[in-house]
Enzyme design. Structure first.
Site, short mmCIF file in Angstrom:
data_model
loop_
_atom_site.label_atom_id
_atom_site.label_comp_id
_atom_site.label_asym_id
_atom_site.label_seq_id
_atom_site.Cartn_x
_atom_site.Cartn_y
_atom_site.Cartn_z
CG ASN A 65 27.27 33.86 40.51
OD1 ASN A 65 28.22 33.76 39.74
ND2 ASN A 65 27.14 34.87 41.35
NE ARG B 272 29.39 37.44 49.58
CZ ARG B 272 29.75 37.66 48.33
NH1 ARG B 272 29.58 38.87 47.78
NH2 ARG B 272 30.26 36.67 47.59
CD GLN C 246 36.18 37.52 40.15
OE1 GLN C 246 35.56 38.41 40.70
NE2 GLN C 246 36.90 37.71 39.06
NE ARG D 198 26.89 41.42 44.02
CZ ARG D 198 26.01 42.20 43.41
NH1 ARG D 198 24.88 42.55 44.04
NH2 ARG D 198 26.21 42.64 42.18
NE ARG E 33 51.07 56.62 21.68
CZ ARG E 33 51.81 55.82 22.45
NH1 ARG E 33 52.75 56.33 23.23
NH2 ARG E 33 51.63 54.52 22.44
#
Length: 234
Positions: A26, A76, A112, A16, A165
């Site tokens: 990118n 896209r 990716q 994108r 814990r």
């Protein structure tokens, strides 16, 4: 056509144009190359993909991807290029385009571009695991940086009573079980598995374990700096 052990594979690169954390990431230079180029070069060098397809809404990303050897047969649509668009919907759009043009594959691997340290060996290793386990899907993971048993939520007054814990409190790090996290580098699955929108984490999904140094997922300026250091030192 390249066929890996009798399987045809689509390599899918979602890229994108918009990015709030790191604008233009990118195609931002990383170790002398636009970020997306690291993924395309590793994918091409693996030799397993019949098609390497990039989905983007950015003209400059499309140009760089094509020049490096990926296909960008469509742009896209805007509704799939928002901050809230789901990755599975972006992939479904690309798969539908492939089917409309008679281009069917046995497997799909999502790569990716924000995982630039993913290697050729990682791509091949995920494919081998897919075959060895007769898997429907393979997802890359790495060991966690900070053990989740040393983490917790905090109340409004920041009181740390029972933050750890009791049974964990006095354990050394070496005594804790190993935990893994998704690293975002590889999602590999059967074509029909992706098409049906099946859950990634069913009984026939297996983890491909990657080392931390190849698991940097770029989402901030610090990630960029770290990736640059690791790439220059390799």
């Amino acid at each position: 056509m390249s066929v890996y052990q009798g399987k045809t594979i689509l390599g899918f690169i979602p890229a994108r144009a918009g990015s709030k954390g790191v604008p233009g990431k990118n195609i931002r230079p990383l170790a002398g190359k636009p970020l997306i180029v690291h993924t395309i070069e590793a994918a091409r060098a693996s030799g397993v993909f019949d098609c390497l397809l990039a989905s983007t809404d950015g003209d400059e990303i499309a140009r760089v991807a094509r020049e490096t050897g990926a296909e960008v047969p469509f742009m896209r649509p805007p509704e799939l290029a928002t901050d809230t668009a789901r990755g599975i919907d972006v992939l479904a759009h690309a798969m539908a385009w492939c089917e409309e043009h008679g281009r069917l594959y046995d497997w799909v691997m999502v790569l990716q571009p924000t995982s630039p340290l993913r290697s050729v060996d990682d791509i091949l290793g995920a494919c081998r695991l897919m075959l060895e386990r007769s898997a429907r899907a393979v997802v890359s993971v790495c060991k966690v940086d900070h053990h989740p048993w040393w983490c917790n939520t905090l109340p409004e007054d920041l009181n740390m009573e029972n933050f750890i814990r009791p049974e964990v409190l006095n354990l050394n790090r070496q005594e804790l079980p190993v935990f893994y996290r998704l690293n975002g580098a590889i999602y590999l699955g059967e074509w029909e598995f992706f098409k049906k929108g099946s859950s990634f984490y069913g009984p026939r999904t297996y983890a491909y374990i990657m080392p931390w140094v190849r698991s940097v997922d770029i989402d901030s300026e610090i990630d960029f700096t770290l990736a640059e250091i690791l790439l220059k030192g390799s």
